[in-house]
Design a protein around this motif. Sequence first.
Motif, PDB file in Angstrom:
ATOM      1  N   THR A   5       0.865  -1.178   0.000  1.00 21.50           N
ATOM      2  CA  THR A   5       0.000   0.000   0.000  1.00 21.50           C
ATOM      3  C   THR A   5       0.898   1.224   0.000  1.00 21.50           C
ATOM      4  OG1 THR A   5      -0.129   0.084   2.402  1.00 21.50           O
ATOM      5  CG2 THR A   5      -1.830  -1.187   1.251  1.00 21.50           C
ATOM      6  N   TYR A   6       0.293   2.337  -0.374  1.00 19.92           N
ATOM      7  CA  TYR A   6       1.078   3.544  -0.609  1.00 19.92           C
ATOM      8  C   TYR A   6       0.365   4.736  -0.013  1.00 19.92           C
ATOM      9  CZ  TYR A   6       2.975   7.453  -3.395  1.00 19.92           C
ATOM     10  OH  TYR A   6       3.530   8.627  -3.803  1.00 19.92           O
ATOM     11  N   SER A   7       1.129   5.565   0.681  1.00 23.35           N
ATOM     12  CA  SER A   7       0.603   6.836   1.184  1.00 23.35           C
ATOM     13  C   SER A   7       1.635   7.906   0.885  1.00 23.35           C
ATOM     14  CB  SER A   7       0.402   6.798   2.702  1.00 23.35           C
ATOM     15  OG  SER A   7      -0.400   5.702   3.070  1.00 23.35           O
ATOM     16  N   ARG A   8       1.146   9.077   0.591  1.00 22.36           N
ATOM     17  CA  ARG A   8       2.086  10.170   0.382  1.00 22.36           C
ATOM     18  C   ARG A   8       1.892  11.197   1.490  1.00 22.36           C
ATOM     19  NH1 ARG A   8       2.937  13.519  -5.269  1.00 22.36           N
ATOM     20  NH2 ARG A   8       2.908  11.429  -6.173  1.00 22.36           N
ATOM     21  N   ALA A   9       2.963  11.556   2.136  1.00 23.02           N
ATOM     22  CA  ALA A   9       2.875  12.492   3.261  1.00 23.02           C
ATOM     23  C   ALA A   9       3.348  13.865   2.814  1.00 23.02           C
ATOM     24  CB  ALA A   9       3.731  12.005   4.418  1.00 23.02           C
ATOM     25  N   ARG A  47       3.843  -1.556   3.429  1.00 16.35           N
ATOM     26  CA  ARG A  47       3.332  -0.215   3.171  1.00 16.35           C
ATOM     27  C   ARG A  47       4.496   0.742   2.985  1.00 16.35           C
ATOM     28  NH1 ARG A  47       0.182   3.747   7.484  1.00 16.35           N
ATOM     29  NH2 ARG A  47      -0.311   5.408   6.003  1.00 16.35           N
ATOM     30  N   ASP A  50       5.475   7.661   1.229  1.00 14.81           N
ATOM     31  CA  ASP A  50       6.293   8.474   0.316  1.00 14.81           C
ATOM     32  C   ASP A  50       6.564   9.816   0.987  1.00 14.81           C
ATOM     33  OD1 ASP A  50       7.300  10.071  -1.724  1.00 14.81           O
ATOM     34  OD2 ASP A  50       5.914   9.285  -3.244  1.00 14.81           O
TER      35      ASP A  50
END
Lengths: 324, 748, 180
Positions: A5-9, A47, A50
């Motif tokens: 999974t991917y999240s961009r902060a 996970r 980014d």
Amino acid sequence: MRPLTYSRASAVADAVHAVTVDPESAYLAGGTTEIDLLRQDVLTPGRLVDINDLPLTGIEETRGALVIGALARMSDVAAAPAVRTRYPLLAQALEAGASAQLRHMATMGGNLLQRVRCGYFRDTESPCNKRRPGSGCGALTGVNRGHAVLGTSEHCIATHPSDAAVALTALDARVHTRTTAGHGAYHIDDFFLLPGDTPHREHPLEHGELITSIEIPDTPTARNSTYLKVRDRASYEFALVSVAATLQLEQGRISGVRLALGGVATKPWRARRAERLLLGAGADRRAFAEAAREELADAAPTPMNAFKVELAQRAVVRALESLA
Amino acid sequence: MTATAPTPVIGRPLPRVDGRPKTTGTARYSADVSLPGLTHAVLVGAAIARGRITAIDAADALDAPGVLAVLTHENLPRVTAQPPLLPSLAGGPSPGQTFCPMQDDRIHYAGQHIAVVVADTYERALYAARLVHVRYREEDPVAVLDQGRDQAYVPEKIFGGLLPGRSARGDVEAGLERAEVRVEATYTFAPNHQNPLETSSTTAMWEGGRLFLHDATQGPAATQHTVSVMLGIPHADIRVYSHYVGGSFGAKASTWDHPLLAALAARHVGRPVRLALTREQMFTSCGHREEQEHRIALGADRDGRLTALRHHKLSLTSHFDDWAETSLEAPAQVYACPAHEGVYRLVRGNTMTPTFMRCPGEGSGMFALESALDELATRLDIDPLELRLRNHADRDPASGKPWSSHGLRECYERGAERIGWDRRVAGRPEREGPWTIGLGMASAVYPIVPPSNPQRARARIYADGSAVAQAATAEFGTGAATAMAQVLADALGLPVERCRFEGGDTDLPNVASTVGSTGAAMVGSAVHLAAVALRDQLIGRAVADERSPLHGADPGAVVPVDGRMALRDDPGTGESYAELLTRHFQPDAEAYGSFGPPQGEPPAAMITLGAHFVEVAVDGELGRVRVRRMAGAFAPGRVLNARTAKGQLMSGMLWGMSQALLEATHMDAATGRWANPSLGDYLIPVHADTPEVTVDLIETADHVVNPLGVKGVGEIGQSGTAAAIANAIHHATGRRIRKLPMTVEDTL
Amino acid sequence: MTTQKPTATRPTDTGPLPVRGPGPVPVTLTVNGAEHRVDIEPRVSLLSALRDSLLLTGAKRGCDQGTCGACTVHVEGRRVLACLTLAIACEGRPITTVEGLADGDELHPMQREFIACDAFQCGYCTPGQIMSAVALLDEGHASDDDEIREWMSGNLCRCATYPHITAAIRAVRDTTSDPS
């Protein structure tokens, strides 16, 4: 590569929180080591957070130091006028590393955290105490021409691959971090751990602890400095041996010197023994050679990489001669 | 007035015809082909080098998202037949090895393909391949020569049964006995991998019971024939396309198992399958240049004239094939030496069958021979070039025949001039700071192999005056498509812009694989003969046609020029091909050309020669060697396109530099696994390693080799190069390095 | 020395970040000036997205490990390796591939000089070489042959056409930076 999974902060605190609370997660910065090792199945987070949008790309001159954001790209740091004039060895080390494309991608924080370039570490079919603690070390009796001769243990002899970290080690840099609890800072000598019997632990960071910046103290002697890298091909290769050196002379005597070695040790190797011998000595080949010999006195080579012991000494002499 | 002979198009340095597709990214390579419903296959390689699979569990892989199938030896159909090992130059089925994986539970080498995973995306297939769990019963492998040295044997034949394991002429013992000086030395070679930038790839599709393969290969027909035999389906039901190939260097010279596996996977899932090897798999899927050791003993009189040469080679092969790259034959023809003995010894090990890699055999054989000659020159205090001239072979020492053409003296002369050989003083290198400058030289040799069977091409001219030549050859960077258009243009007397070459499809006339530097000669000859046949057909029509201005003329007096057929002695009399065809309501005309094997024993010996001169700088304190200048001069017969030919030769020379200083695949002797299977760890040169390179072409007329007088340029650039570099290092440092690659620790 | 373990400076009070994947998610990529929406898993590399979803196969998978340069493309105007870049991380960052260099039928000067200088053989590394070379000139690292060679060293050419690639870059440099 496993499913991810991917999240961009976009805020440091968000990123730190996200990774800290999820043991399966990891930061994604330049990705140059991480994506490669994810695809090799050497790294197995579920996970990625980014952090490329975080405001950590500055290169700032402050009183008494240069502060480089953890997400500043290698190419930008190498090109920064402050780095080129005040720390030529760092600019040279950065430009001697990887390729132009990789330097545009790779970040300074990621550079410090890059994983070792050991075939047995990369190969998930081989034993490796770093990758699978307790499984053994394929390199000890295997193909180890590129491996370390200093700082080794019976569990791991992988060489630390970074060039920039060698220069930063010579410069007494400090690594600043953030956790959910607050801020941290490490002197670079403490940042890299020797393998000992825990080779899987390469640095003291806790899970989720994020490098935010690298601080390089003012080092006037670094204006006379160099980074010498010896390798098989002329570019785009890790070092067989490298030397980061600064030298200051007063009336023919060495009044300041910094030495660090790359390509020969399990961590960026500050040559403090050699530095002690050199301080106050004459700046001549004999003194350089003697200091180098002393620094390598405890080297523990294998038959395949024994040449590094001699090569490292000669590289130290060459680097210092070029500055004298 | 007489027609002035038109300026030939052959030889002109025309730019490559595939420039636009290759520079705009629109050239489609075998793994770029997009088909509706395309799926992706990823291979699983054995973790061990010797033993058996005791259990294979694909459940996790099958459960992973997007996975369509997992094929293993437990559910893969058996192959119908295993063709024997035969180089693809022969034109028939040409498996890279006679072992086909996934037929049973036995493991013969690490990386051996043991499963194929098919999924709907590349990422999903790649990950699922890691979820195939395999248990083994492992045995200790033989992975390096040192583990099996005591079991070495002399094979009866090598190279697919085409060459003897032992050969001799003259009395070597006596020759060595009467020698006044002898040099005996052993030269060792690390294994090498070809590593074209395009990994071997096949996209497979079944339609109406027919199989279509887009395959990266040096010979589309070789893939067609090999897969046909192994699948037990008619040749006619397989069509192979290979329009662009991203380099090969021998990796794609034979047919390995992945096209077969791609075909079987596509049949199994009922959808097209793309199977592209990973870079790591390129080290365990398409052969390699084997680990080897050469022992040379040569004798000479005080003047340096050779009396005998003994050249023995020990190398590692697989458990199923007697393969050694052919290191001993061509080098034995370079010098006038009355006695020669060549012996191959093999050790069977847990490796796949080694295979072709650019300059296969001559690259290693000439390193040994040309290093030994340099040692002899040093011992006798004779200039190395002078020593070679004293041993110049005026006739073929192997057959005693005259040469069909030679040119070596001219190559020496030109190369020596380029590098400034006359400034070289033995034992007195120049110095620049930490660098010591050395000069070295070596001869280059490469054999000429005549066709084993007819090489065919078709030439067609359209009524608008444009023409196309076709043959089922593959373009993998040699410039074949460009040169073939030139051959066509000259034979038809057409402007080259009106001529095109088309290949890369087995529905076109059959030619053997483009290997062994034969492409220009074989395909070129076939195209030439086809175009000449077409021209003669049309001239024949014209002179027989009452409406033609050429009616009644002697066909032999009619020549093609500027798109016209005209009388040689009266160029104003004639007509264009277009006029003839249009008048006869004929949209086009075509003819075949067939370049067959030589009839009877050829009257002359054929060989390609050249010379290398290099300048190196050695920083002995840090063990660094930098090649500064390379001057190569080569005599490749007639040159079809000076630009692409020089490009091939330059490329070969840089390969020689790479072989000399960089390339080594390291075997982990305990596990039998390659330790550096990546382009980060298997070093090939980068831009920064590149020296100044000059290439000189010494054109020689040759009426024996083939109708065009073409030899070949693909590999001779690499033959002897490594020795020239080693010899230059010796000149610079006084140190004789007898191993490849020569690395930091050797010059420290 | 001067190492301090982390100490509290201020409390953190942030919410969770949105999580995408692991299955296919819609991703918008801006490639050669056009926006494309693709449904891909977050683990899909930019290289795969370009090749398999957008059918832009100019960028090549020579190694998938960041060691060959055949997949070089420009992201936000900088040359990077598409094999070590996740496509999803490129949202909002314009991408240029070799297919986007020419202006219709008019080749980019670098493409023209690659042809004129015979700077390719098999052509497989060529798109990456050209993308790297175009960026090299923008970066100003082409002052002499040695600099060109060093700064092009991230692009392997197994056909070893390196001298001709250097010549092509030099030619473009000399025509485009001509002060007259």
